[in-house]
Design a protein around this motif. Sequence first.
Motif, PDB file in Angstrom:
ATOM      1  N   TYR A  66      25.734 -21.846 -43.278  1.00 53.59           N
ATOM      2  CA  TYR A  66      27.095 -22.349 -43.048  1.00 53.59           C
ATOM      3  C   TYR A  66      27.726 -21.787 -41.785  1.00 53.59           C
ATOM      4  N   SER A  71      27.141 -27.719 -39.270  1.00 51.65           N
ATOM      5  CA  SER A  71      27.493 -27.805 -40.688  1.00 51.65           C
ATOM      6  C   SER A  71      28.997 -27.893 -40.906  1.00 51.65           C
ATOM      7  N   LYS A  76      29.028 -31.855 -46.827  1.00 54.85           N
ATOM      8  CA  LYS A  76      28.498 -30.503 -46.972  1.00 54.85           C
ATOM      9  C   LYS A  76      27.275 -30.448 -47.873  1.00 54.85           C
ATOM     10  N   TRP A  79      23.818 -29.403 -46.494  1.00 60.43           N
ATOM     11  CA  TRP A  79      23.738 -27.984 -46.167  1.00 60.43           C
ATOM     12  C   TRP A  79      23.661 -27.132 -47.419  1.00 60.43           C
TER      13      TRP A  79
END
Length: 238
Positions: A66, A71, A76, A79
């Motif tokens: 992160y 990212s 999200k 990731w």
Amino acid sequence: MPAFQFLPFSALLGTVGFLCVTFVSFWTQHWRGGFAWDRSAKVFNWHPVFMVTGLVVLYGAAVLVYRVPRSWTGPKLPWKLLHAALTLAVFVLVVLGLVAVFQYHGKSIANMYSLHSWLGLAAVLLCSCQWLMGFAAFLLPWSPAWLRLLYKPIHVFFGSTILALSMAASISGINEKLFFSLTNKTIPYERLPPEAWFANSLGMLILVFGLLVLWALATPAWKRPESELLEAQQPLLH
């Protein structure tokens, strides 16, 4: 500017991580006799390779997912999945490393008596709990927003803690192995034979790698620009 600065840092961190894996592999191959999967001393050599590769290098990469500027925008979930996959790979390597050391010890060598083993076990147990709790809080579709908001700072704290424990376990393990291996040799450990120089350098590389990761985690400019409350209120897929 944060994105530009992250590129040379990533190159430096990747280089140090690659050197950690290369050094521990060369040490066990060149001075400790190589690798095998039997009850000889060679099975033990998988232990430092798997632990350094998994608990230090791969885990360090996982906790920085992160911090990658790409990212910061868009969904999200990819990731999150990458972070979960990396930490799961860490767990697999750790299990293999533990199997190697316990198989080598067998009934002739005592288990879990040294500080190194206690530190390592603490790191392994915390890493396992960290993955399970992270999966439950951040990946399960029915996970409530309040749970993510409550657990995230705990998850972040233990991410750094596990890495610190892994560094301490790895460095103490290197030192312990050198004491055992270089006792009563032609050139004892205190005289710093080539193996001692090389393994001590490996320990310093592990220290540098871990400190770089911890520094990146503590750098405000590389944190995802998103408030805790807004993130907790987002749907799981974002």
